[in-house]
Design a protein around this motif. Structure first.
Motif, mmCIF file in Angstrom:
data_model
loop_
_atom_site.group_PDB
_atom_site.id
_atom_site.type_symbol
_atom_site.label_atom_id
_atom_site.label_comp_id
_atom_site.label_asym_id
_atom_site.label_seq_id
_atom_site.Cartn_x
_atom_site.Cartn_y
_atom_site.Cartn_z
ATOM 1 N N MET A 24 1.017 -1.094 0.239
ATOM 2 C CA MET A 24 -0.095 0.097 0.029
ATOM 3 C C MET A 24 0.759 1.086 0.106
ATOM 4 O O MET A 24 1.895 1.100 0.685
ATOM 5 C CB MET A 24 -1.049 0.060 1.434
ATOM 6 N N TYR A 25 0.576 2.269 -0.778
ATOM 7 C CA TYR A 25 1.227 3.499 -0.808
ATOM 8 C C TYR A 25 0.299 4.761 -0.748
ATOM 9 O O TYR A 25 -1.057 4.536 -0.956
ATOM 10 C CB TYR A 25 1.794 3.611 -2.273
ATOM 11 N N VAL A 26 0.617 5.974 -0.425
ATOM 12 C CA VAL A 26 -0.061 7.052 -0.382
ATOM 13 C C VAL A 26 0.518 8.152 -1.170
ATOM 14 O O VAL A 26 1.709 8.395 -1.378
ATOM 15 C CB VAL A 26 -0.084 7.557 1.125
ATOM 16 N N LEU A 27 -0.452 8.657 -2.111
ATOM 17 C CA LEU A 27 -0.014 9.840 -3.040
ATOM 18 C C LEU A 27 -0.681 11.041 -2.500
ATOM 19 O O LEU A 27 -1.659 11.145 -2.081
ATOM 20 C CB LEU A 27 -0.581 9.387 -4.371
ATOM 21 N N GLN A 28 0.282 12.055 -2.460
ATOM 22 C CA GLN A 28 -0.013 13.612 -2.341
ATOM 23 C C GLN A 28 0.101 14.264 -3.936
ATOM 24 O O GLN A 28 1.312 14.183 -4.181
ATOM 25 C CB GLN A 28 0.913 14.188 -1.474
ATOM 26 N N VAL A 29 -1.164 14.438 -4.456
ATOM 27 C CA VAL A 29 -1.291 15.170 -5.586
ATOM 28 C C VAL A 29 -1.665 16.765 -5.479
ATOM 29 O O VAL A 29 -2.479 16.960 -4.938
ATOM 30 C CB VAL A 29 -2.278 14.480 -6.445
ATOM 31 N N THR A 30 -0.643 17.437 -6.064
ATOM 32 C CA THR A 30 -0.769 18.860 -5.811
ATOM 33 C C THR A 30 -1.221 19.567 -7.435
ATOM 34 O O THR A 30 -0.469 19.182 -8.354
ATOM 35 C CB THR A 30 0.363 19.474 -5.368
ATOM 36 N N ASN A 31 -2.065 20.431 -7.306
ATOM 37 C CA ASN A 31 -2.468 21.146 -8.620
ATOM 38 C C ASN A 31 -1.747 22.494 -8.630
ATOM 39 O O ASN A 31 -1.014 22.747 -7.734
ATOM 40 C CB ASN A 31 -4.024 21.329 -8.742
ATOM 41 N N ASP A 32 -2.033 23.269 -9.747
ATOM 42 C CA ASP A 32 -0.897 24.355 -9.975
ATOM 43 C C ASP A 32 -1.691 25.504 -8.967
ATOM 44 O O ASP A 32 -0.632 26.365 -8.964
ATOM 45 C CB ASP A 32 -1.200 24.928 -11.337
ATOM 46 N N LEU A 33 -2.567 25.204 -8.179
ATOM 47 C CA LEU A 33 -2.903 26.613 -7.407
ATOM 48 C C LEU A 33 -2.381 26.320 -5.792
ATOM 49 O O LEU A 33 -2.657 26.868 -4.753
ATOM 50 C CB LEU A 33 -4.706 26.733 -7.263
ATOM 51 N N ALA A 81 -3.274 23.430 -4.122
ATOM 52 C CA ALA A 81 -4.340 22.551 -3.509
ATOM 53 C C ALA A 81 -3.803 21.125 -3.519
ATOM 54 O O ALA A 81 -3.283 20.802 -4.706
ATOM 55 C CB ALA A 81 -5.554 22.650 -4.033
ATOM 56 N N THR A 82 -3.926 20.342 -2.595
ATOM 57 C CA THR A 82 -3.689 18.972 -2.479
ATOM 58 C C THR A 82 -4.505 18.054 -2.268
ATOM 59 O O THR A 82 -5.482 18.401 -1.431
ATOM 60 C CB THR A 82 -2.153 18.895 -1.698
ATOM 61 N N GLU A 83 -4.635 16.925 -2.754
ATOM 62 C CA GLU A 83 -5.383 15.659 -2.748
ATOM 63 C C GLU A 83 -4.616 14.398 -2.367
ATOM 64 O O GLU A 83 -3.394 14.366 -2.768
ATOM 65 C CB GLU A 83 -6.332 15.368 -3.495
ATOM 66 N N THR A 84 -5.050 13.771 -1.152
ATOM 67 C CA THR A 84 -4.190 12.437 -0.841
ATOM 68 C C THR A 84 -4.969 11.193 -1.131
ATOM 69 O O THR A 84 -6.113 11.210 -0.898
ATOM 70 C CB THR A 84 -4.031 12.620 0.567
ATOM 71 N N ILE A 85 -4.317 10.218 -1.908
ATOM 72 C CA ILE A 85 -5.068 9.346 -2.465
ATOM 73 C C ILE A 85 -4.172 8.051 -2.069
ATOM 74 O O ILE A 85 -2.931 7.780 -2.113
ATOM 75 C CB ILE A 85 -5.136 9.137 -4.054
ATOM 76 N N LYS A 86 -4.754 6.737 -1.525
ATOM 77 C CA LYS A 86 -4.383 5.654 -1.430
ATOM 78 C C LYS A 86 -4.146 4.815 -2.530
ATOM 79 O O LYS A 86 -5.195 4.477 -3.227
ATOM 80 C CB LYS A 86 -4.917 4.663 -0.190
ATOM 81 N N PHE A 87 -3.164 3.882 -2.924
ATOM 82 C CA PHE A 87 -3.227 3.096 -4.080
ATOM 83 C C PHE A 87 -2.525 1.936 -3.481
ATOM 84 O O PHE A 87 -1.572 1.808 -2.892
ATOM 85 C CB PHE A 87 -2.726 3.641 -5.158
#
Length: 450
Positions: free
Chosen positions: A430-439, A441-447
């Motif tokens: 299992m891993y956790v992604l932190q995805v950031t947009n150009d503003l 803002a960040t979302e965290t997703i498990k995969f």
């Protein structure tokens, strides 16, 4: 007149499984020496300042540093050249480079010192600043290795602010809005940075805010009258440039306020009765973690120490840990900071055996959508074998962590709506992604990796 806010800031998570605190040794050599300020660079590198937590209240100029996740902490002394200078905070950018602020008990002599060799040598920067008859230094903050600011009390109709864009080689004075009145001054603690924004607080209940790394400033009112007096005080916490909370205290009564526009306006206050009075956001999330205590510290009413997390900006809390005074394994925690959603450190105190002084937090954490709930990132296929696709608005950065909090992937993108991440080299799990947009803002997703 100079006042110092109580120093502590705390971690943040939004779901905890198998979480634990593990005692580590700061290797400070004095019993009751504690940790008052943290700078976590990543899951391996952390800087922290020490202070005397005993009844003697000595002025210490100590720091400690780890580059291996806390297995080994290496203490040292900040060579300020003046034993009366009191350290205000530390701002570090990597394992070797950090800045420490210091204030003199009387006007003048304070300022900022830099190390480029891991703390062996400290050199004063901007040496002509903060020497005036009314100069009191408050805080240093670096946004990255090049751009930083320092702030001190008002002189000549403006708070004494300087900005550098070359790592501190040269500094330029920057004007702020005029002080509220001739009695307004800033504090050595309670100041907060998030992304390109920074806020410093004053004894008139005001916030001075920059959103462009210190180039320009605005003055904002708050619902409280002072951020650090015995009659009224408060602490601010921001997850990004817009979203934050304020805990105001009058006597023994706490009130919670919230903002979604960087402190320009605040919600009506609501009673805040949770024991968590020191807190902070986990980087890249809108989840808070806090610590605090109840009780009087007497035999009849021993302290009860708490740590917990909130997924709704301090409205409700879930307990991570609670322990009663005298528990040898888990003691009161002071300052704290996190590297990511599953790894962080909390300050403690060196015991009679000259052991301990710091705690490391590890655990498997689940985090709610963060910062921008209107922008959802879709990850597929999940589980993934070789390629994990991400689809959403203006993706600019993707960082992945394993369940122990170790960073295993870091990629930048040019505001793309869909990206493909090569995960073939990752181990199954299992891993956790932190995805950031150009503003920002960040979302965290498990995969899951097959």
């Amino acid at each position: 007149m100079k006042k110092t806010l109580l120093l502590s800031a705390f971690l943040a998570v939004s779901g905890v499984m198998n979480a634990q605190w593990t005692k580590q040794n700061t290797n400070f050599i004095s019993e009751s020496e504690g940790v008052k300020d943290f700078q976590v660079i990543d899951a391996s590198t952390v800087w922290a300042l020490g202070y005397d937590g005993s009844v003697n209240d000595l002025n210490l100029q100590d720091f400690t540093r780890t580059t291996d996740g806390g297995t080994n902490w290496i203490p040292g002394t900040v060579s300020l050249g003046n034993s009366t200078l009191e350290m205000t905070n530390i701002s570090a950018v990597n394992a070797t480079t950090a800045w420490v602020g210091a204030v003199s008990p009387t006007a003048g002599k304070g300022g900022v010192w830099k190390t480029s060799d891991g703390g062996t040598v400290w050199v004063r920067q901007n040496s002509t600043a903060y020497n005036g008859a009314a100069s009191f230094f408050n805080v240093v903050h670096f946004f990255n290795a090049n751009v930083g600011i320092t702030e001190g009390d008002p002189i000549n109709g403006s708070f004494e602010v300087y900005r550098t864009t070359d790592g501190g080689t040269t500094w330029t004075p920057v004007a702020t809005p005029a002080p509220e009145n001739s009695d307004e001054y800033g504090y050595n603690g309670g100041n907060v940075g998030a992304g390109n924004s920074f806020w410093f607080v004053t004894n008139q209940g005001r916030l001075y805010r920059t959103t462009d790394q210190g180039a320009t400033w605005t003055k904002l009112a708050t619902p409280i009258t002072d951020f650090g007096s015995t009659a009224a005080s408060g602490r601010i916490y921001f997850s990004d440039s817009n979203n934050g909370i304020l805990i105001g205290t009058v006597g023994t009564t706490n009130t919670l306020y919230k903002t979604t526009n960087g402190g320009t306006t605040w919600t009506s206050g609501v009673s805040y009765t949770a024991p968590y009075t020191t807190m902070a956001y986990v980087p890249g999330t809108t989840t808070l973690v806090g610590t605090g205590r109840t009780g009087a510290g007497t035999a009849a009413s021993p302290y009860v120490f708490y740590s917990g997390f909130s997924t709704d900006n301090a409205t409700t809390w879930t307990v991570i840990e609670t322990t009663t005074q005298g528990n040898a394994n888990v003691q009161q925690k002071t300052g704290v900071a996190f590297a990511n959603i599953s790894t962080g450190w909390a300050g403690g105190f060196v015991d009679a055996n000259l052991e301990g002084g710091i705690y490391k937090f590890t655990g498997t954490l689940g985090v709610n959508d963060v910062k921008n709930n209107q922008t959802k990132i879709v990850a597929y296929p999940n589980p993934a074998n070789n390629i994990l696709n991400l689809k959403g608005a203006s993706i600019s950065k993707v960082v992945a962590f394993d369940i122990l909090g170790k960073q295993v992937l870091n990629q930048d993108f040019s505001a793309q709506t869909e990206v493909a991440i090569n995960v073939s080299s990752l181990k199954t799990g299992m891993y956790v992604l932190q995805v950031t947009n150009d503003l920002g803002a960040t979302e965290t997703i498990k995969f899951a990796k097959k």
